[in-house]
Design a protein around this motif. Sequence first.
Motif, mmCIF file in Angstrom:
data_model
loop_
_atom_site.group_PDB
_atom_site.id
_atom_site.type_symbol
_atom_site.label_atom_id
_atom_site.label_comp_id
_atom_site.label_asym_id
_atom_site.label_seq_id
_atom_site.Cartn_x
_atom_site.Cartn_y
_atom_site.Cartn_z
ATOM 1 N N LEU A 126 35.410 34.110 28.505
ATOM 2 C CA LEU A 126 36.240 35.297 28.352
ATOM 3 C C LEU A 126 35.813 36.419 29.293
ATOM 4 N N GLN A 127 34.809 36.178 30.129
ATOM 5 C CA GLN A 127 34.293 37.250 30.965
ATOM 6 C C GLN A 127 35.217 37.516 32.148
ATOM 7 N N ASP A 128 35.542 38.784 32.376
ATOM 8 C CA ASP A 128 36.453 39.176 33.443
ATOM 9 C C ASP A 128 35.743 39.442 34.766
ATOM 10 N N VAL A 129 34.582 40.081 34.710
ATOM 11 C CA VAL A 129 33.854 40.441 35.921
ATOM 12 C C VAL A 129 32.389 40.055 35.766
ATOM 13 N N TRP A 130 31.829 39.452 36.824
ATOM 14 C CA TRP A 130 30.403 39.145 36.881
ATOM 15 C C TRP A 130 29.782 40.026 37.952
ATOM 16 N N LEU A 131 28.671 40.658 37.627
ATOM 17 C CA LEU A 131 27.982 41.576 38.521
ATOM 18 C C LEU A 131 26.577 41.038 38.781
ATOM 19 N N VAL A 133 18.781 48.640 46.540
ATOM 20 C CA VAL A 133 19.237 47.877 45.383
ATOM 21 C C VAL A 133 20.738 47.689 45.547
ATOM 22 N N GLY A 134 21.234 46.546 45.092
ATOM 23 C CA GLY A 134 22.645 46.273 45.300
ATOM 24 C C GLY A 134 23.258 45.449 44.192
ATOM 25 N N ALA A 135 24.567 45.452 44.172
ATOM 26 C CA ALA A 135 25.333 44.672 43.208
ATOM 27 C C ALA A 135 26.579 44.138 43.902
ATOM 28 N N THR A 136 26.934 42.895 43.598
ATOM 29 C CA THR A 136 28.214 42.350 44.023
ATOM 30 C C THR A 136 28.994 41.960 42.781
ATOM 31 N N ALA A 137 30.265 42.313 42.761
ATOM 32 C CA ALA A 137 31.136 42.076 41.603
ATOM 33 C C ALA A 137 32.188 41.033 41.962
ATOM 34 N N PHE A 138 32.263 39.994 41.142
ATOM 35 C CA PHE A 138 33.219 38.907 41.329
ATOM 36 C C PHE A 138 34.082 38.766 40.080
ATOM 37 N N GLN A 139 35.366 38.528 40.289
ATOM 38 C CA GLN A 139 36.226 38.105 39.190
ATOM 39 C C GLN A 139 36.293 36.581 39.142
ATOM 40 N N ASN A 140 36.631 35.961 40.268
ATOM 41 C CA ASN A 140 36.725 34.508 40.303
ATOM 42 C C ASN A 140 35.361 33.933 40.661
ATOM 43 N N VAL A 141 34.436 33.981 39.690
ATOM 44 C CA VAL A 141 33.049 33.635 39.980
ATOM 45 C C VAL A 141 32.870 32.134 40.205
ATOM 46 N N ARG A 186 33.884 49.631 32.664
ATOM 47 C CA ARG A 186 33.652 49.828 31.220
ATOM 48 C C ARG A 186 34.751 49.215 30.360
ATOM 49 N N GLU A 187 35.943 49.031 30.916
ATOM 50 C CA GLU A 187 37.048 48.481 30.134
ATOM 51 C C GLU A 187 37.177 46.971 30.271
ATOM 52 N N THR A 188 36.309 46.337 31.040
ATOM 53 C CA THR A 188 36.395 44.892 31.250
ATOM 54 C C THR A 188 35.360 44.158 30.407
ATOM 55 N N ALA A 189 35.546 42.862 30.284
ATOM 56 C CA ALA A 189 34.484 42.000 29.771
ATOM 57 C C ALA A 189 33.537 41.749 30.950
ATOM 58 N N LEU A 190 32.292 42.176 30.821
ATOM 59 C CA LEU A 190 31.375 42.248 31.954
ATOM 60 C C LEU A 190 30.099 41.453 31.677
ATOM 61 N N THR A 191 29.698 40.650 32.662
ATOM 62 C CA THR A 191 28.402 39.972 32.621
ATOM 63 C C THR A 191 27.575 40.451 33.802
ATOM 64 N N LEU A 234 28.424 57.444 50.368
ATOM 65 C CA LEU A 234 28.858 57.369 51.759
ATOM 66 C C LEU A 234 29.871 56.256 51.961
ATOM 67 N N GLY A 235 31.009 56.603 52.548
ATOM 68 C CA GLY A 235 31.959 55.629 53.053
ATOM 69 C C GLY A 235 32.330 54.533 52.074
ATOM 70 N N GLY A 236 32.741 53.422 52.634
ATOM 71 C CA GLY A 236 33.094 52.262 51.828
ATOM 72 C C GLY A 236 34.517 52.311 51.312
ATOM 73 N N ASN A 237 34.975 51.195 50.812
ATOM 74 C CA ASN A 237 36.304 51.094 50.236
ATOM 75 C C ASN A 237 36.168 51.405 48.754
ATOM 76 N N ARG A 238 36.724 52.491 48.279
ATOM 77 C CA ARG A 238 36.332 53.055 46.991
ATOM 78 C C ARG A 238 37.044 52.466 45.786
ATOM 79 N N HIS A 239 37.975 51.544 45.966
ATOM 80 C CA HIS A 239 38.648 51.013 44.791
ATOM 81 C C HIS A 239 37.876 49.830 44.216
ATOM 82 N N PRO A 240 37.842 49.702 42.890
ATOM 83 C CA PRO A 240 37.079 48.617 42.255
ATOM 84 C C PRO A 240 37.800 47.280 42.372
ATOM 85 N N ILE A 241 37.132 46.245 41.960
ATOM 86 C CA ILE A 241 37.703 44.902 42.090
ATOM 87 C C ILE A 241 38.885 44.705 41.152
ATOM 88 N N VAL A 242 38.925 45.439 40.045
ATOM 89 C CA VAL A 242 40.028 45.285 39.094
ATOM 90 C C VAL A 242 40.880 46.559 39.074
#
Length: 231
Positions: free
Chosen positions: A11-16, A32-40, A132-137, A223-231
Motif C-alpha cells: 500500500l506504500q505510495d512513495v519510498w524515500l 546528506v540526500g534522499a531520493t523519492a520513488f513511486q514506482n520502486v 505528509r499526505e502519502t503512504a511513505l516508507t 538553491l535551484g532545482g525543480n521544486r515540484h514533488p514526485i506526487v
Amino acid sequence: MERADQTDVTLQDVWLFLDEAGTSANDAMTLVGATAFQNVLDAEMAIRNAYHRALGDASIWPDETKRRKFAETGFHFTEDSESVRQVLLAALSQLEFRAYVAYARNDLSQEVGARLVAMYGTLLSSVLARYRETALTVVFEQNSTMDPLYGKLWNVLTRDVALSDARAFRGTKSAPCLAATDYVLGVTRIHLAGNAHDFQENRYVALGRNLAYLIDFDDDRHLGGNRHPIV
C-alpha cells in the motif's frame, strides 16, 4: 527500526532512500540526500539490470579484482570507475524520481554524528512535509555509527511532521535504490567542489530534472532545482 533488504510494496505510495557522503576527516564537505520513488519495483529492476550489464561488460574491467569486488558490493560512486558510473547514470536517466540534497562545509570542531543528525533534520523536515499526505516508507542506509541515532531522529521527525502513514527501515546496499542516492550525492559533491570536468558538470546538469532542491545547510538556503514533488 527494522531492516529493509527486500522491498515490500503493497500500500506504500512513495519510498524515500537516504544516504550520506563526505564524513571522513579529510573531506571538505558533508552531504546528506534522499531520493523519492513511486514506482520502486521498476526502479529496483532497472538498477539490478544496470548492475548485471556492468558486471558482464569485460571491456570496463581491466582489473579482475575490482570486478569481483563489484560483484559482491554493487555500485558505489567513490569506488566505481567512470565507465561503471556511466552504466548506472544511464539507467537513472530513464527513471522518474525526485532528489533532495543538503550540504555543509566540514567543521572539525563538530562531531560527525551530531552534524549528520542536524543535517538530516533540516533536510527531512522539508522533504517529509511534502509527503505528509502519502503512504511513505523511509529507508536509511545501515551505518554502525548512525544506527543508534536514526531511531531517535525518526521519532523527533514523526512528532514534528504530521505524517498520515509512514514507516522507517534500515537497509543495506542490497536495497538497490540506495545506489541512486549514493550516485546523486557523488555527482552533486563533484559539482559543489568547483573543479569538475565538463563531462562531470554535464552529469550534474542532467540530474537537474530530478533535483527538487539543494540546501546549503551552513547558510540555511534552498538553491535551484525543480521544486515540484514526485506526487
